[in-house]
Design a protein around this motif. Structure first.
Motif, PDB file in Angstrom:
ATOM      1  N   ARG A 163       0.825  -1.208   0.000  1.00 51.36           N
ATOM      2  CA  ARG A 163       0.000   0.000   0.000  1.00 51.36           C
ATOM      3  C   ARG A 163       0.863   1.263   0.000  1.00 51.36           C
ATOM      4  NH1 ARG A 163      -2.840  -3.850   2.648  1.00 51.36           N
ATOM      5  NH2 ARG A 163      -5.092  -3.998   2.193  1.00 51.36           N
ATOM      6  N   THR A 164       1.889   1.260   0.809  1.00 52.62           N
ATOM      7  CA  THR A 164       2.820   2.399   0.790  1.00 52.62           C
ATOM      8  C   THR A 164       3.503   2.508  -0.572  1.00 52.62           C
ATOM      9  OG1 THR A 164       3.231   2.187   3.165  1.00 52.62           O
ATOM     10  CG2 THR A 164       4.880   3.393   1.866  1.00 52.62           C
ATOM     11  N   ALA A 165       3.843   1.363  -1.137  1.00 45.77           N
ATOM     12  CA  ALA A 165       4.477   1.366  -2.456  1.00 45.77           C
ATOM     13  C   ALA A 165       3.568   2.014  -3.499  1.00 45.77           C
ATOM     14  CB  ALA A 165       4.823  -0.067  -2.869  1.00 45.77           C
ATOM     15  N   LEU A 166       2.254   1.808  -3.374  1.00 49.92           N
ATOM     16  CA  LEU A 166       1.317   2.426  -4.309  1.00 49.92           C
ATOM     17  C   LEU A 166       1.461   3.945  -4.328  1.00 49.92           C
ATOM     18  CD1 LEU A 166      -2.139   0.620  -3.835  1.00 49.92           C
ATOM     19  CD2 LEU A 166      -0.706   0.607  -5.860  1.00 49.92           C
ATOM     20  N   PHE A 167       1.454   4.541  -3.148  1.00 49.35           N
ATOM     21  CA  PHE A 167       1.470   6.002  -3.078  1.00 49.35           C
ATOM     22  C   PHE A 167       2.835   6.573  -3.457  1.00 49.35           C
ATOM     23  CE2 PHE A 167      -2.130   4.859  -0.357  1.00 49.35           C
ATOM     24  CZ  PHE A 167      -3.101   5.694  -0.893  1.00 49.35           C
ATOM     25  N   VAL A 168       3.894   5.882  -3.112  1.00 48.49           N
ATOM     26  CA  VAL A 168       5.222   6.342  -3.524  1.00 48.49           C
ATOM     27  C   VAL A 168       5.340   6.290  -5.050  1.00 48.49           C
ATOM     28  CG1 VAL A 168       7.702   5.875  -3.422  1.00 48.49           C
ATOM     29  CG2 VAL A 168       6.313   5.690  -1.356  1.00 48.49           C
ATOM     30  N   CYS A 169       4.866   5.215  -5.646  1.00 46.37           N
ATOM     31  CA  CYS A 169       4.922   5.088  -7.106  1.00 46.37           C
ATOM     32  C   CYS A 169       4.084   6.158  -7.792  1.00 46.37           C
ATOM     33  CB  CYS A 169       4.459   3.700  -7.533  1.00 46.37           C
ATOM     34  SG  CYS A 169       5.610   2.371  -7.101  1.00 46.37           S
ATOM     35  N   ALA A 170       2.930   6.490  -7.213  1.00 45.11           N
ATOM     36  CA  ALA A 170       2.110   7.557  -7.786  1.00 45.11           C
ATOM     37  C   ALA A 170       2.864   8.877  -7.776  1.00 45.11           C
ATOM     38  CB  ALA A 170       0.805   7.682  -7.007  1.00 45.11           C
ATOM     39  N   GLY A 171       3.589   9.138  -6.693  1.00 41.24           N
ATOM     40  CA  GLY A 171       4.399  10.352  -6.629  1.00 41.24           C
ATOM     41  C   GLY A 171       5.515  10.358  -7.660  1.00 41.24           C
ATOM     42  N   LEU A 172       6.095   9.190  -7.908  1.00 35.66           N
ATOM     43  CA  LEU A 172       7.164   9.090  -8.899  1.00 35.66           C
ATOM     44  C   LEU A 172       6.654   9.322 -10.318  1.00 35.66           C
ATOM     45  CD1 LEU A 172       9.158   6.000  -7.548  1.00 35.66           C
ATOM     46  CD2 LEU A 172       9.822   8.412  -7.461  1.00 35.66           C
ATOM     47  N   VAL A 173       5.368   9.128 -10.534  1.00 34.11           N
ATOM     48  CA  VAL A 173       4.774   9.417 -11.836  1.00 34.11           C
ATOM     49  C   VAL A 173       4.439  10.906 -11.959  1.00 34.11           C
ATOM     50  CG1 VAL A 173       2.757   9.014 -13.316  1.00 34.11           C
ATOM     51  CG2 VAL A 173       3.865   7.095 -12.147  1.00 34.11           C
ATOM     52  N   VAL A 174       3.870  11.464 -10.905  1.00 32.57           N
ATOM     53  CA  VAL A 174       3.380  12.852 -10.962  1.00 32.57           C
ATOM     54  C   VAL A 174       4.522  13.859 -11.032  1.00 32.57           C
ATOM     55  CG1 VAL A 174       2.181  14.636  -9.635  1.00 32.57           C
ATOM     56  CG2 VAL A 174       1.182  12.353  -9.845  1.00 32.57           C
ATOM     57  N   LEU A 175       5.558  13.701 -10.216  1.00 32.95           N
ATOM     58  CA  LEU A 175       6.602  14.721 -10.124  1.00 32.95           C
ATOM     59  C   LEU A 175       7.339  14.965 -11.437  1.00 32.95           C
ATOM     60  CD1 LEU A 175       8.140  16.737  -8.409  1.00 32.95           C
ATOM     61  CD2 LEU A 175       9.642  14.877  -7.644  1.00 32.95           C
ATOM     62  N   PRO A 176       7.894  13.937 -12.103  1.00 34.54           N
ATOM     63  CA  PRO A 176       8.584  14.203 -13.378  1.00 34.54           C
ATOM     64  C   PRO A 176       7.643  14.749 -14.454  1.00 34.54           C
ATOM     65  CG  PRO A 176       9.139  12.021 -12.540  1.00 34.54           C
ATOM     66  CD  PRO A 176       7.975  12.515 -11.747  1.00 34.54           C
ATOM     67  N   THR A 177       6.382  14.310 -14.420  1.00 40.89           N
ATOM     68  CA  THR A 177       5.423  14.818 -15.401  1.00 40.89           C
ATOM     69  C   THR A 177       5.196  16.307 -15.215  1.00 40.89           C
ATOM     70  OG1 THR A 177       4.337  12.647 -15.397  1.00 40.89           O
ATOM     71  CG2 THR A 177       3.124  14.481 -16.376  1.00 40.89           C
ATOM     72  N   MET A 178       5.109  16.753 -13.967  1.00 44.15           N
ATOM     73  CA  MET A 178       4.952  18.180 -13.692  1.00 44.15           C
ATOM     74  C   MET A 178       6.169  18.973 -14.158  1.00 44.15           C
ATOM     75  SD  MET A 178       3.174  18.138  -9.903  1.00 44.15           S
ATOM     76  CE  MET A 178       3.269  19.927  -9.796  1.00 44.15           C
ATOM     77  N   LEU A 179       7.354  18.392 -14.032  1.00 46.28           N
ATOM     78  CA  LEU A 179       8.576  19.101 -14.420  1.00 46.28           C
ATOM     79  C   LEU A 179       8.653  19.337 -15.928  1.00 46.28           C
ATOM     80  CD1 LEU A 179      11.203  17.344 -12.092  1.00 46.28           C
ATOM     81  CD2 LEU A 179      10.191  19.618 -11.836  1.00 46.28           C
ATOM     82  N   THR A 180       7.964  18.496 -16.709  1.00 52.12           N
ATOM     83  CA  THR A 180       7.978  18.667 -18.172  1.00 52.12           C
ATOM     84  C   THR A 180       6.777  19.445 -18.684  1.00 52.12           C
ATOM     85  OG1 THR A 180       6.782  16.587 -18.609  1.00 52.12           O
ATOM     86  CG2 THR A 180       9.193  16.454 -18.401  1.00 52.12           C
TER      87      THR A 180
END
Length: 405
Positions: A163-180
């Motif tokens: 469950r924790t892995a789910l939310f960490v992975c979601a953050g790893l998707v959102v952050l780089p996308t925002m940077l581009t």
């Protein structure tokens, strides 16, 4: 005096980042699924169906998203689908398989958007004489996303829970996308003046749904090179989907060990894609390099099914690396060939059409594989059949089209 960065560097870097994140989002599924299935009591074959739902999402955006690519831009479409995929990861918290299937469908949207967006941008910005290499570098983001997923997710599951892995992975998707996000405004081609990016569907827009597939009929070679991609996808999709569960269920690996093997396979894919792109440019022959990849892909896929718990660990790791370098190395060269054989104003359509065929296979092959194993229990026959399909590449490959032809 400090030299300015070349104009093509930022577009290629941005597309590479987004491709990597889209791949991470799809590779997340077969790695975390064993832990989720164990807690919720899902069957082992459910991984194949979850992966098929992911491919169905990619197929949907390829069929229906052509107008969206043109209206708001390929990169912007890719970014929006990545955000949607990150949000949908939360639905894995629900114990129903049906809800997980819906989440996987949404997560697959970005995988479908990645190739048309990348092909259109890279065809405009790639340096002359280095197109195969540049496309292969972009496609190296696919296995790189798998490397990150294979190394990171099992560790998080072991120490913090899935469950924790789910939310960490979601953050790893959102952050780089925002940077581009701001980069896409400079890279995407501007839509026609006065054309809204959303509008009421019309008969003409509905007829345009088959435009990507119709675009492949412009030449025999264009259709053939697209079919080549779908044949390669048979072995690749089976490796990506079933490696982890096969290693755990049949060879007795732990999730951590299986994740490392998966990461090694994906690392081979990074090296193989760049290497195959360089080889194609050096030989000036996509046919030669893709033929070599098909031979090794078929052989390694059959060998995986023949492996037993008595095989030393190093043999499985080596096999995974070679498979990554072949079964997962073809994409950049094949996509570059599709772009080269396309009319300049039809690149996004032909890229989408070729990707539709690949996504159909990515949906059907894991489903058929899972059903066959569920009925017979024979992984060896299933992997051998996948390898045989990829070997058909040698019969379908078109002759090289010379530049300007």
């Amino acid at each position: 005096m400090k030299r300015a960065a070349p104009d093509w560097l930022v577009p290629i870097a941005a597309i590479f980042v987004l491709q990597t994140i889209a791949s991470f989002l799809s590779r997340f599924i077969p790695i975390i699924a064993p832990a989720v299935s164990e807690e919720f009591g899902w069957s082992g074959s459910s991984i194949g169906y979850l992966t098929a739902a992911n491919s169905l999402g990619g197929l949907a955006v390829l069929i229906a998203g052509s107008a969206l690519f043109k209206r708001i831009g390929g990169m912007r479409t890719l970014q929006l689908t990545l955000f949607a995929g990150a949000v949908s990861m939360a639905f894995f918290l629900h114990p129903a398989v049906g809800v997980a299937l819906a989440a996987c469908f949404v997560m697959g949207l970005s995988n479908g958007a990645a190739n048309p967006a990348g092909s259109e941008v890279l065809q405009r910005f790639s340096p002359p004489g280095k197109r195969n290499l540049v496309f292969s570098i972009k496609q190296a983001g696919v296995p790189l996303g798998g490397v990150i997923a294979g190394l990171l997710i099992p560790v998080m599951v072991a120490y913090a829970g899935w469950r924790t892995a789910l939310f960490v992975c979601a953050g790893l998707v959102v952050l780089p996308t925002m940077l581009t996000w701001r980069v896409s405004a400079r890279i995407d081609e501007a839509p026609a003046i006065g054309r809204p990016w959303l509008g009421r569907p019309s008969l003409q827009s509905l007829r345009a749904l088959d435009a990507p597939l119709r675009s492949l009929l412009r030449s025999r070679g264009l259709l053939k090179i697209s079919v080549v991609g779908s044949l390669f996808a048979v072995s690749q999709s089976c490796w990506f989907t079933f490696t982890v569960v096969y290693l755990i269920d049949r060879l007795g690996f732990s999730l951590g060990q299986a994740g490392v093997v998966f990461a090694v396979m994906q690392t081979g894919g990074v090296i193989g894609r760049i290497g195959l792109g360089w080889l194609s440019d050096y030989l000036r022959s996509a046919t030669a390099s893709l033929s070599l990849a098909a031979l090794f892909s078929a052989a390694t896929t059959a060998l995986l099914g023949a492996s037993t718990p008595q095989w030393p660990l190093w043999t499985i790791v080596l096999l995974a690396f070679i498979a990554g370098s072949s079964a997962a190395s073809w994409n950049g060269v094949q996509i570059a060939e599709v772009a080269r054989r396309s009319p300049p104003d039809q690149i996004s359509e032909t890229a989408a059409g070729s990707s539709i065929l690949v996504n159909l296979v990515n949906m059907l092959a894991p489903t058929a594989f899972a059903a066959f194993v569920a009925v017979t229990g024979r992984y060896d026959y299933a992997f051998a059949a996948a390898g045989a399909c990829t070997l058909l590449v040698l019969a379908v490959l078109p002759r090289d089209k010379k530049p300007g032809a």
